[in-house]
Motif scaffolding. Sequence first.
Motif, PDB file in Angstrom:
ATOM      1  N   PHE A   1     -13.981  60.098  74.622  1.00  0.00           N
ATOM      2  CA  PHE A   1     -13.929  58.827  73.746  1.00  0.00           C
ATOM      3  C   PHE A   1     -14.425  57.588  74.299  1.00  0.00           C
ATOM      4  CE2 PHE A   1     -12.435  56.243  70.535  1.00  0.00           C
ATOM      5  CZ  PHE A   1     -11.507  55.451  71.000  1.00  0.00           C
ATOM      6  N   ILE A   2     -13.433  57.477  75.292  1.00  0.00           N
ATOM      7  CA  ILE A   2     -13.475  56.142  76.234  1.00  0.00           C
ATOM      8  C   ILE A   2     -15.104  55.900  76.721  1.00  0.00           C
ATOM      9  CG2 ILE A   2     -12.860  54.923  78.365  1.00  0.00           C
ATOM     10  CD1 ILE A   2      -9.991  56.001  77.971  1.00  0.00           C
TER      11      ILE A   2
ATOM     12  N   PHE B   1     -11.776  52.880  67.326  1.00  0.00           N
ATOM     13  CA  PHE B   1     -10.597  53.037  67.454  1.00  0.00           C
ATOM     14  C   PHE B   1      -9.811  53.532  66.100  1.00  0.00           C
ATOM     15  CE2 PHE B   1      -8.791  52.268  71.671  1.00  0.00           C
ATOM     16  CZ  PHE B   1      -9.801  51.596  72.322  1.00  0.00           C
TER      17      PHE B   1
ATOM     18  N   ILE C   1      -7.576  65.873  77.499  1.00  0.00           N
ATOM     19  CA  ILE C   1      -8.010  64.701  78.572  1.00  0.00           C
ATOM     20  C   ILE C   1      -9.209  64.489  78.465  1.00  0.00           C
ATOM     21  CG2 ILE C   1      -8.261  64.252  80.979  1.00  0.00           C
ATOM     22  CD1 ILE C   1      -5.573  62.916  79.720  1.00  0.00           C
TER      23      ILE C   1
ATOM     24  N   HIS D   1      -6.305  61.371  64.846  1.00  0.00           N
ATOM     25  CA  HIS D   1      -4.854  61.990  65.462  1.00  0.00           C
ATOM     26  C   HIS D   1      -3.905  62.077  64.089  1.00  0.00           C
ATOM     27  CE1 HIS D   1      -6.088  61.120  69.441  1.00  0.00           C
ATOM     28  NE2 HIS D   1      -5.100  61.456  69.715  1.00  0.00           N
ATOM     29  N   MET D   2      -3.763  61.059  63.314  1.00  0.00           N
ATOM     30  CA  MET D   2      -2.756  61.295  62.166  1.00  0.00           C
ATOM     31  C   MET D   2      -3.300  62.538  61.492  1.00  0.00           C
ATOM     32  SD  MET D   2      -0.745  58.787  62.101  1.00  0.00           S
ATOM     33  CE  MET D   2      -0.172  59.169  60.500  1.00  0.00           C
TER      34      MET D   2
ATOM     35  N   PHE E   1      -1.596  56.676  48.541  1.00  0.00           N
ATOM     36  CA  PHE E   1      -2.840  56.847  49.645  1.00  0.00           C
ATOM     37  C   PHE E   1      -4.058  56.598  48.984  1.00  0.00           C
ATOM     38  CE2 PHE E   1      -4.257  57.295  53.492  1.00  0.00           C
ATOM     39  CZ  PHE E   1      -5.480  57.944  53.647  1.00  0.00           C
TER      40      PHE E   1
ATOM     41  N   TYR F   1     -10.637  57.280  65.945  1.00  0.00           N
ATOM     42  CA  TYR F   1      -9.421  57.809  66.944  1.00  0.00           C
ATOM     43  C   TYR F   1      -8.018  57.971  66.281  1.00  0.00           C
ATOM     44  CZ  TYR F   1      -7.613  59.116  71.576  1.00  0.00           C
ATOM     45  OH  TYR F   1      -7.242  59.763  72.632  1.00  0.00           O
ATOM     46  N   ALA F   2      -7.386  57.026  65.743  1.00  0.00           N
ATOM     47  CA  ALA F   2      -6.300  56.814  65.150  1.00  0.00           C
ATOM     48  C   ALA F   2      -6.398  57.834  64.093  1.00  0.00           C
ATOM     49  CB  ALA F   2      -5.821  55.668  64.879  1.00  0.00           C
TER      50      ALA F   2
ATOM     51  N   TYR G   1     -16.192  48.831  68.551  1.00  0.00           N
ATOM     52  CA  TYR G   1     -14.748  49.275  69.140  1.00  0.00           C
ATOM     53  C   TYR G   1     -13.654  49.263  67.967  1.00  0.00           C
ATOM     54  CZ  TYR G   1     -16.310  47.563  73.765  1.00  0.00           C
ATOM     55  OH  TYR G   1     -16.965  47.522  74.964  1.00  0.00           O
ATOM     56  N   LYS G   2     -13.627  48.326  67.064  1.00  0.00           N
ATOM     57  CA  LYS G   2     -12.430  48.507  66.045  1.00  0.00           C
ATOM     58  C   LYS G   2     -12.809  49.819  65.226  1.00  0.00           C
ATOM     59  CE  LYS G   2      -9.979  45.734  62.965  1.00  0.00           C
ATOM     60  NZ  LYS G   2      -9.682  44.417  62.450  1.00  0.00           N
TER      61      LYS G   2
ATOM     62  N   TYR H   1      -3.931  70.633  77.727  1.00  0.00           N
ATOM     63  CA  TYR H   1      -3.891  69.110  78.061  1.00  0.00           C
ATOM     64  C   TYR H   1      -5.061  69.007  78.715  1.00  0.00           C
ATOM     65  CZ  TYR H   1      -2.621  65.286  80.783  1.00  0.00           C
ATOM     66  OH  TYR H   1      -2.328  63.858  81.412  1.00  0.00           O
TER      67      TYR H   1
ATOM     68  N   ILE I   1      -2.293  65.663  63.152  1.00  0.00           N
ATOM     69  CA  ILE I   1      -0.789  65.885  63.017  1.00  0.00           C
ATOM     70  C   ILE I   1      -0.307  66.625  61.758  1.00  0.00           C
ATOM     71  CG2 ILE I   1       1.384  64.851  62.983  1.00  0.00           C
ATOM     72  CD1 ILE I   1       0.075  62.773  65.120  1.00  0.00           C
TER      73      ILE I   1
ATOM     74  N   PHE J   1     -10.202  62.576  75.429  1.00  0.00           N
ATOM     75  CA  PHE J   1      -9.764  61.236  75.621  1.00  0.00           C
ATOM     76  C   PHE J   1     -10.913  60.593  76.479  1.00  0.00           C
ATOM     77  CE2 PHE J   1      -6.724  57.970  75.865  1.00  0.00           C
ATOM     78  CZ  PHE J   1      -6.814  57.473  77.246  1.00  0.00           C
ATOM     79  N   MET J   2     -11.353  61.387  77.669  1.00  0.00           N
ATOM     80  CA  MET J   2     -12.324  60.266  78.401  1.00  0.00           C
ATOM     81  C   MET J   2     -13.712  60.244  77.733  1.00  0.00           C
ATOM     82  SD  MET J   2     -11.736  61.393  82.418  1.00  0.00           S
ATOM     83  CE  MET J   2     -12.431  62.971  82.326  1.00  0.00           C
TER      84      MET J   2
END
Lengths: 423, 488
Positions: free
Chosen positions: B232-233, B245, B226, B252-253, B408, B248-249, B241-242, B222, B256, B229-230
């Motif tokens: 990234f921000i 983001f 984190i 994650h996909m 896809f 980033y998404a 930005y777009k 964790y 996973i 995450f920080m």
Amino acid sequence: MQKETAGDAPSAPTTRVRHRKRNSDVGAGAGKPNGSHLLVNDSKKYKSFLIRAYSTVWMIGGFALIVYLGHLYITAMVVVIQIFMARELFNLLRKTHEDKQLPGFRLLNWHFFFTAMLFVYGRILSQRLVNTVTPDKFLYRLVTSLIKYHMAICYSLYISGFVWFILTLKKKMYKYQFSQYAWTHMILIVVFTQSSFTVANIFEGIFWFLLPASLIVINDIFAYICGFFFGRTPLIKLSPKKTWEGFIGASITTVISAFLLANIMGRFLWLTCPREDLSTGWLHCDPGPLFKQETHVLPGWISNWFPWKEITILPVQWHALCLGLFASIIAPFGGFFASGFKRAFKIKDFGDSIPGHGGITDRMDCQMVMAVFAYIYHQSFVVPEFLSVDKLLDQIITSLTLEEQQALFMKLGQMLQEKVIGS
Amino acid sequence: MRILSYFLLCFAFSHTTIFVFFFSFFALSANLSSFSSLFLPISASKSHFPIDVILLIFFAKNKTLRAMEEENVTSSPSTPVHRLRHRRRSNEVVMDGDRVNASPLLVNDRNKYKSFMVRTYSTLWMIGGFVLIVYMGHLYITAMVVVIQIFMAKELFNLLRKAPEDKCLPWIKQLNWHFFFTAMLFVYGRILSQRLANTMTADQFFYRLVTGLIKYHMAICYLLYIIGFMWFILTLKKKMYKYQFGQYAWTHMILIVVFTQSSFTVANIFEGIFWFLLPASLIIINDIFAYIFGFFFGRTPLIKLSPKKTWEGFIGASVTTIISAFVLANILGRYPWLTCPRQDLSTGWLQCDADPLFKPEPFALPAWIPEWFPWKEMTVLPVQWHALCLGLFASIIAPFGGFFASGFKRAFKIKDFGDSIPGHGGITDRMDCQMVMAVFAYIYLQSFIVSQSVSVDKILDQILTNLTFEEQQALFVKLGQMLKDKLS
């Protein structure tokens, strides 16, 4: 609280935007520590703030009532909040033009939502569900078999959603459908991780839900107040209204109030006892060594001018300090993430459920980061500290059936034997 | 003799591909020449054996590869790349083959002999390497899975990346690998923690270090997440930005998808190589036979996403997959190397008590089987019934993984996921159906075969990670006494 929702240059003259513009003026004006600005603006905005104050009071009042009612009602509240949050987020990046051509698509989102809810809450509440239905034979067997095949059930639901998605792929709409599919997964992960951890915390004791949530609220309020009076240097480009002074002042206040709040909350059995089943009655339990008062003698250099010679501290207050530290330093990044996201996709707010505040996701963005941290902290540092042979034996006796106990015994014997032979 | 009779049965269906598969597997454990003389009606004498076998293998590989490239076929290749030319030629071959005509096969075979050499070569290396690693053991298979997933993640990370935006964002690649490393630590830590603890002996320094790491495993992962995450921000740039983001998404996909299936694969491996080998083989067999049946009988198209797939191929492959699942489970279930679970991270030979699933039981054939059938009863391993379910899933639902990947690729207008494997495309192209199958195999295994309940696992975990060795022994003694009192 509304600094995060301030945009760059509001264009449409809606009431909410006008509020925000006036608030931005207040924020910018408060850069100079001038008391007259506050009073002057206050009389003008008295009516407009009434709406925000009204909704805030209702939120806090409803929240206190639900805490009083108990674990199951808090869980229900969390579930309702997450349904609304998911609905806001599902609707966010949807384009109505494409949606008209895909009739069953919204239903697919809710299918995945239902599957995720079954999976996540099934895992967390399975033991407590079993404890609730133990007296009744038929229900007990039904529930234990459901829990045994829980993973298989959720998987088959997911696969049917997956197959459904592929069978409804339409030519020329592939990209939109795949993006919506990915977006659905991301929403469900974000929403369900934090809400499942919140519910897990609630059943360990309302204290572990109430304290982190209160710390975030306190951090927000004091960041606004300290920024209002002393704010000068901007903090981060993403949220131009936030200032370093507000940030630091809020951090100190949050850590101190974490220490004090833990002491106050730790005295109530209703808040500190874990709930072992899904009942709603009063709780009696042995709170554990974390919540037993210890007296500390203050060192000499304080006791000279400080009226008390010794103070009573609950050991949980030291843990609360860590929670406060996280709430003040790292949890605001959740707010920055949400601000950046809104800028990236050029949205003003996630929704408009709460008058004056924006959508539910606007209020919950920092809470989400905090809930996950509180759960992981609790599981890693609070639970193992007080695990002992006797406590584990107790757990074995209460939560396992006789066959499971025997299976555990055999497995443990095997592993211990291998270790002895190996060494 | 039993094994040979089963072989003859399979041989009756197709003389090409199953032969190839089992040839490579059993070449390690049987005399090469004696086997070949039984199964090669084409080569008359042993002296011609090598050349004929190679020709046969190449012929088989053609079909294998054409079946494998069904998923990569797209509508209209535009650039005259070497690989695309192959695919266009094989498109024509497939369309000709819709009419049941044997001559195009031989004609095209001679023309494409050289171009298929590349594909055959890589397929041979893949299968050969795979068999060698299975032979070497659990830890090496896990290492292979990890390597495959690193390459898959790299392919997928690079897929939706845009070069001009990337130049303005210097650290985005490192951020992706940071999340990758965190996910790897989290997923493999959970699965292998118990076995890692069993590998260490009680009194060493490493034991305390490892148990400490396992105890705070979730907190460590964790913390790493984190930090990412920080990071990234703090690296969000105005006007980007777009894109950021979206990346980033996407990260994650990918993580996973890749880590769910690879972690479940590794968990299956440590339950017994059988539970990894059987599902993987079923997917390969399904692919190959879908191609063969489509080649000979294909007429009605199956789904708009993959225009080359046909209903005849689908149904023929389903029947073949289920039957071969039944047969394969019997063959694979006789080897303790494949069926024993591994409790620690050693690499030596395995001895274990055979699970009742793998003990042969006589099964009387039902009365409606005709009189001329020579066997009145067969020995069936109970695991074969489970294998039927696996075969059913592999033939009906796993191809949807392939459809998902095709859709896809069409959605984002890509030809292939990558180009690591010459002639096949990227690794993700090969693994798309395997991923769906691996997850199903794990869930099937945990729900219907492994009989331990979740709570026993959880408490056992708690005992082994939170108590010292002496405390564990004390608990053991007390529990034993308690159970004795209850039973008496």
